[in-house]
Write a protein that holds these residues in place. Structure first.
Motif, PDB file in Angstrom:
ATOM      1  N   UNK A   1       0.788  -1.323   0.025  1.00  0.00           N
ATOM      2  CA  UNK A   1       0.183   0.087  -0.153  1.00  0.00           C
ATOM      3  C   UNK A   1       0.872   1.263  -0.192  1.00  0.00           C
ATOM      4  N   UNK A   2       1.865   1.266   1.035  1.00  0.00           N
ATOM      5  CA  UNK A   2       2.713   2.257   0.871  1.00  0.00           C
ATOM      6  C   UNK A   2       3.549   2.685  -0.389  1.00  0.00           C
ATOM      7  N   UNK A   3       3.913   1.531  -0.618  1.00  0.00           N
ATOM      8  CA  UNK A   3       4.725   1.776  -2.147  1.00  0.00           C
ATOM      9  C   UNK A   3       3.989   2.237  -3.388  1.00  0.00           C
ATOM     10  N   UNK A   4       2.748   2.159  -3.203  1.00  0.00           N
ATOM     11  CA  UNK A   4       2.031   2.560  -4.274  1.00  0.00           C
ATOM     12  C   UNK A   4       1.549   3.795  -4.181  1.00  0.00           C
ATOM     13  N   UNK A   5       1.600   4.429  -3.056  1.00  0.00           N
ATOM     14  CA  UNK A   5       1.108   5.704  -2.641  1.00  0.00           C
ATOM     15  C   UNK A   5       1.810   6.842  -3.057  1.00  0.00           C
ATOM     16  N   UNK A   6       1.322   7.842  -3.471  1.00  0.00           N
ATOM     17  CA  UNK A   6       1.862   9.282  -3.461  1.00  0.00           C
ATOM     18  C   UNK A   6       2.073   9.807  -2.149  1.00  0.00           C
ATOM     19  N   UNK A   7       3.282  10.689  -1.974  1.00  0.00           N
ATOM     20  CA  UNK A   7       3.317  11.400  -0.519  1.00  0.00           C
ATOM     21  C   UNK A   7       2.120  11.804   0.069  1.00  0.00           C
ATOM     22  N   UNK A   8       1.316  12.688  -0.871  1.00  0.00           N
ATOM     23  CA  UNK A   8       0.198  13.446  -0.441  1.00  0.00           C
ATOM     24  C   UNK A   8      -0.995  12.331   0.401  1.00  0.00           C
TER      25      UNK A   8
END
Lengths: 356, 324, 268
Positions: free
Chosen positions: B148-155
């Motif tokens: 989940x985190x790797x596919x997220x954008x920082x925002x």
């Protein structure tokens, strides 16, 4: 289902707003010519009635009235008359609805000045010239301007010191002044290039070498006048966006992690491009307007010139048709950019989803 | 054991556009042993952040090296070609965990792509699939939901998690030394604690060997650092073990700094913290004598005249000739 | 000393954002009273709803449901918001954001007087600005002609407090006023806050994530967690006999010099 798809909901809402804008534009387009005193039928009659007897003139007038939708007709097209025989005028609302229906079908009526030539025919003749001039100038100018701006921001030094004031100067000149300046320098003083028209009038338009090379020579100045202005304006915006991006924490962090310079430039370019794209959506109308003015300055046989001659001779159907077309194109382009930004910038997407 | 990081009489200055010279770091020396955590404390403007740029060998105008050396495992990184620093020093020998994690991640790049950029920058031929495997493994290990985190954008990530992600990216290449520059000061106390715990885990698991922890909160260093250096006006004014500096500071600035901290704990209301009045000196002007003299509560008449040197007092080094 | 007159009263105060599945309740069913001249701290982790609650008190947000009264009248109905803000003022985290970078500090302090119905004469305004600056230990003459970027964060934060000295509101909402200030300047800021309270007999609502800081300044603490006030009480009661696990958590997370905090398995 919209609740689950904030992006879809956003697009729908935007589309609604654009449709509303379009409707307003169409309405203004309809009303403006009707605010003046001039009536197309009177104008036409003034030109033809001299050589006619009263009966012929009245018949001609009634046929014009029917053509412009100013009188009521039955199903067979026969004019409905009052008891004393005068034709029954249509209400303004009926005229508006007729205008809407026709506009949506791409039928802008007939020109007054070049009667009975249809407006769509005039537009179709001018459109290729406009497209061939404007699309390369705007698109190329946009890409090259942004590229140069980014380069100046990244390299700084001499390039930036020379480039920045020049770009500032160019973009500060109003588009008609710039066109006239080019005409004066390259056409009048140096006599290198022809200044008026789209091709040598002695030649017949067609796909032959003589005509194409003539068109190419006539192409250069109008192209430059649009292209250079776009380059200047875009470069200045891009330069300051890039300088901002280069000073951000994420660039510093990437540098400290040893990320390659080329990768960092890519970050910078992309992130600076996003506000530029937003800017494009805001200025597109102005850019197209400026480009049409360039056509007028150079008497280039495109839409700009058609509009100019139509305005001079109060040829309302042509003015209305051209402005409607341009308005539609600008709105469609704006809408596209608007939607595109949402897909390219996760921050904007997040903000939209938060709103929704 | 030989020191992993040796800073030798480092002096760094800024050259302003008007040609003014600001000596932001003025003769800093210390050593960092493998496995050690050194705390650096001081108020803003004391030269902490400039020192970090020097330690990372990243000197870009307007910051310039005046003199001195920074050696990592014996190699003087300030005299290496910039390309070599980028490829083999940054991220590998020494990595930084920056202060503003909120803004340290490229907002338009997915965490996965950013992390991949970092690995590829040091290992051009790395196999894409192997990289992805490595990212998953590492992010899981630091307690993140890797996919989940790797596919997220920082925002899309909350502040505490973003700081975790930054720590993950900073330590991807198993750097020998980590410089943590106020990694937790923008977070609430609970997230702060979690971040420190994570840093400890990275040390314990051997992913990171040593750490320099920079903060303006001395009480935090009590739990983090083995030794503490207190900086003032571009210089180290006291350096010793954590116990020595926190409970038994000998340099008046150290004591004033400790005395100004709100002891943020119940039952301490009676001890009134005292803010240090005035501001640190302007480093753009030449300074003679003790730099703290004008603010010092125990200054003597000779202090403004006498240049101070670090000398040994009660088992630690202090820059004050009156200290005993 | 706090009085018995209530300044703020909230009954089942709720503020939610969004709809349906995306609905987030920032302040959930809060019931409390804040007395005149009391200092109350709203304490909790980020996202606990403390800042939204502060905004409700400041009339920058409207309640979704429930009542919020200021001196017995619902806040939203107390007429002209400017009149309300003459009574209730705020200081925020970032003092630089509170000042315009392009005007001198002095001219901006002078602009404070615009909030009053009648502006005092020129001489009196200058006089009051000087007094306010001296009250927060800034030398008035040194600030003449200066712009916000020329001052340090600690000085700027004190300048915000000087503004409060000029405006003399009855209530001050302080939202994390020390979080962007150097640790060694925090004590100073809090000291001036106390002084403000004494001199102007103000009511103060102090928002912070640091229960230690709150302990130091407050008459009462409200502990917030996920929008709910999970505990209220005097600093000693809350910190020494916490009833809520969330309070205990907040206490444990403070890096105290005197007790263990985080552990290292392989500590050398």
């Amino acid at each position: 289902m919209f609740r689950q798809h904030p992006t879809l909901r956003y697009i729908t809402a935007r589309a609604g707003w654009y449709a509303l804008t379009f409707l307003v534009a169409v309405t203004i387009n309809f009303w403006l010519p009707r605010l003046g005193e001039a009536n197309p039928v009177d104008t036409l009659m003034a030109r033809v009635s001299g050589s006619m007897d009263a009966q012929a003139a009245r018949e001609r007038e009634e046929s014009y009235l029917r053509e412009f939708g100013l009188v009521q007709t039955d199903d067979t097209g026969k004019i409905l008359r009052a008891a004393d025989g005068t034709p029954l005028r249509t209400s303004i609302l009926t005229q508006f609805l007729r205008y809407l229906r026709m506009s949506l079908q791409g039928d802008f009526g007939r020109s007054i000045v070049q009667h009975p030539r249809p407006v769509s025919d005039i537009i179709l003749t001018a459109l290729p010239w406009t497209l061939a001039l404007q699309i390369p100038a705007l698109v190329l100018g946009w890409f090259i301007g942004n590229g140069l701006g980014a380069l100046a921001a990244y390299r700084r030094g001499v390039l930036d010191k020379v480039f920045y004031p020049v770009a500032l100067l160019v973009s500060a000149i109003p588009s008609f002044c710039f066109g006239i300046l080019l005409v004066y320098i390259f056409g009048v003083q140096l006599e290198w290039l022809p200044t008026l028209g789209g091709y040598d009038e002695a030649l017949n338009p067609g796909f032959n070498a003589a005509f194409l090379s003539s068109a190419a020579t006539y192409y250069i100045l109008p192209f430059l006048s649009v292209f250079l202005l776009v380059v200047g304006g875009q470069a200045i915006g891009m330069r300051s966006m890039c300088i901002y991006e280069l000073g951000t924490d994420y660039v510093r962090y990437a540098k400290l992690m040893g990320v390659r310079e080329s990768t960092i430039v890519r970050y910078m370019f992309r992130n600076a491009m996003l506000p530029q794209l937003t800017g494009l959506a805001l200025t597109l109308g102005g850019m197209v307007g400026g480009a049409l003015i360039a056509e007028m300055v150079f008497s280039y046989p495109g839409l700009g010139l058609s509009v100019l001659t139509a305005i001079q001779s109060l040829d309302y159907p042509v003015i209305t048709g051209c402005t409607l077309l341009v308005t539609t194109c600008v709105l469609v382009a704006n809408f596209t950019v608007d939607i595109l930004i949402g897909f390219l910038d996760p921050r904007i997407r997040a903000a939209r989803e938060g709103e929704a | 054991m030989p020191a992993i990081l040796e800073v030798e009489d480092l002096r760094l200055h800024y050259l302003t556009r008007l040609g003014k010279r600001v000596q932001a770091v003025d003769g800093v020396s210390f050593q960092l042993q493998p496995g050690e955590i050194l705390g650096i404390a001081g108020e803003s403007g004391c030269g902490k952040t400039t020192l970090v740029s020097g330690l990372m060998g990243l000197l870009m105008p307007p910051l310039h090296l005046s003199s001195g050396a920074v050696r990592i495992a014996g190699r003087d990184i300030l005299r290496l070609p910039p390309a070599e620093v980028r490829r083999s020093v940054l991220g590998r020998d020494i990595a930084m965990i920056p202060q503003g994690a909120l803004n340290s991640l490229n907002p338009t790049r997915k965490i996965r792509d950013l992390a991949t950029d970092v690995i590829l920058a040091h290992d051009e031929g790395a196999d894409r699939r192997a990289i992805q495997e490595r990212l998953r493994e590492r992010f899981t290990r630091i307690g993140l939901e890797a996919d989940a985190v790797l596919n997220a954008y920082p925002v899309q990530l909350p502040a505490g998690m973003k700081q975790r992600v930054v720590i993950g990216i900073s330590t991807l290449l198993n750097p020998r030394i980590v410089i943590a520059d106020e990694p937790s000061s923008a977070l609430d106390v609970s997230s702060q604690k979690a971040v420190i715990q994570l840093l400890f885990n990275l040390l314990d698991e051997g992913i990171v060997s040593s750490m320099v922890f920079i903060t303006h909160e001395l009480p935090l260093l009590r739990h983090v650092a083995g030794r503490i250096a207190v900086m003032y006006a571009g210089q180290i004014v006291e350096i010793g073990t954590t116990e020595q500096v926190i409970f038994d500071g000998r340099q008046p600035y150290t004591r004033a700094l400790m005395g100004s901290m709100l002891s943020a704990e119940p039952g301490q209301k009676s001890r009134k913290p005292v803010a240090i009045e005035g501001a640190p000196p302007n480093l753009g002007e030449p300074i003679s004598g003790c730099r703290f003299a004008v603010r010092c509560p125990v200054a003597q008449p000779d202090c403004p005249q006498r240049d101070q040197v670090l000398r040994e007092v009660a088992g630690r080094h202090v820059r004050c000739h009156h200290a005993h | 000393m706090p009085t018995d007159t209530p300044c703020f009263e909230a009954r089942n105060l709720t503020r939610a954002f969004g709809h349906g599945a995306r609905r987030k309740v920032a302040v959930n069913d809060a019931t409390f009273t804040i007395a005149e001249r009391e200092i109350v701290s709203l304490v909790g982790q980020s996202g606990c709803g403390k800042s939204v609650l502060a905004k409700l008190l400041l009339r920058l947000e409207k309640p979704s449901s429930g009542d919020l009264l200021y001196h017995g009248r619902p806040i939203a109905e107390s007429g002209d918001p400017r009149a309300y803000w003459r009574d209730v003022q705020a200081v925020f985290q970032d003092p630089y954001a509170a000042f315009n970078q392009f005007f001198t500090i002095r001219s901006q302090l002078k602009a404070c007087f615009r909030l009053f119905d009648r502006r005092p004469p020129e001489g009196e305004m200058e006089e009051r600005i000087d007094q306010a600056l001296l009250a927060v230990n800034l030398r008035p003459r040194e600030l003449d002609g200066k712009y916000p970027f020329e001052l340090s964060g600690g000085q700027m934060q004190r300048l915000l407090l000087a503004r409060i000295f000029i405006l003399r509101p009855r209530v001050l909402i302080a939202d994390e006023p020390t979080s962007m200030v150097d640790a060694c300047s925090r004590a100073g800021i809090l000291e001036y806050l106390m002084k403000l309270k004494e001199e102007l007999s103000m009511t103060i609502v102090f928002v912070t994530h640091d229960i230690g800081l709150a302990y130091y300044v407050s008459d009462r603490l409200f502990i917030l967690h996920e929008g709910r006030i999970v505990e209220q009480g005097t600093p000693d009661d809350v910190t020494q006999r916490p009833t809520s696990p969330f309070t205990r958590q907040l206490l444990d997370d403070i890096p105290s010099v005197h007790r263990p905090w985080v552990s290292r398995v392989g500590a050398k």
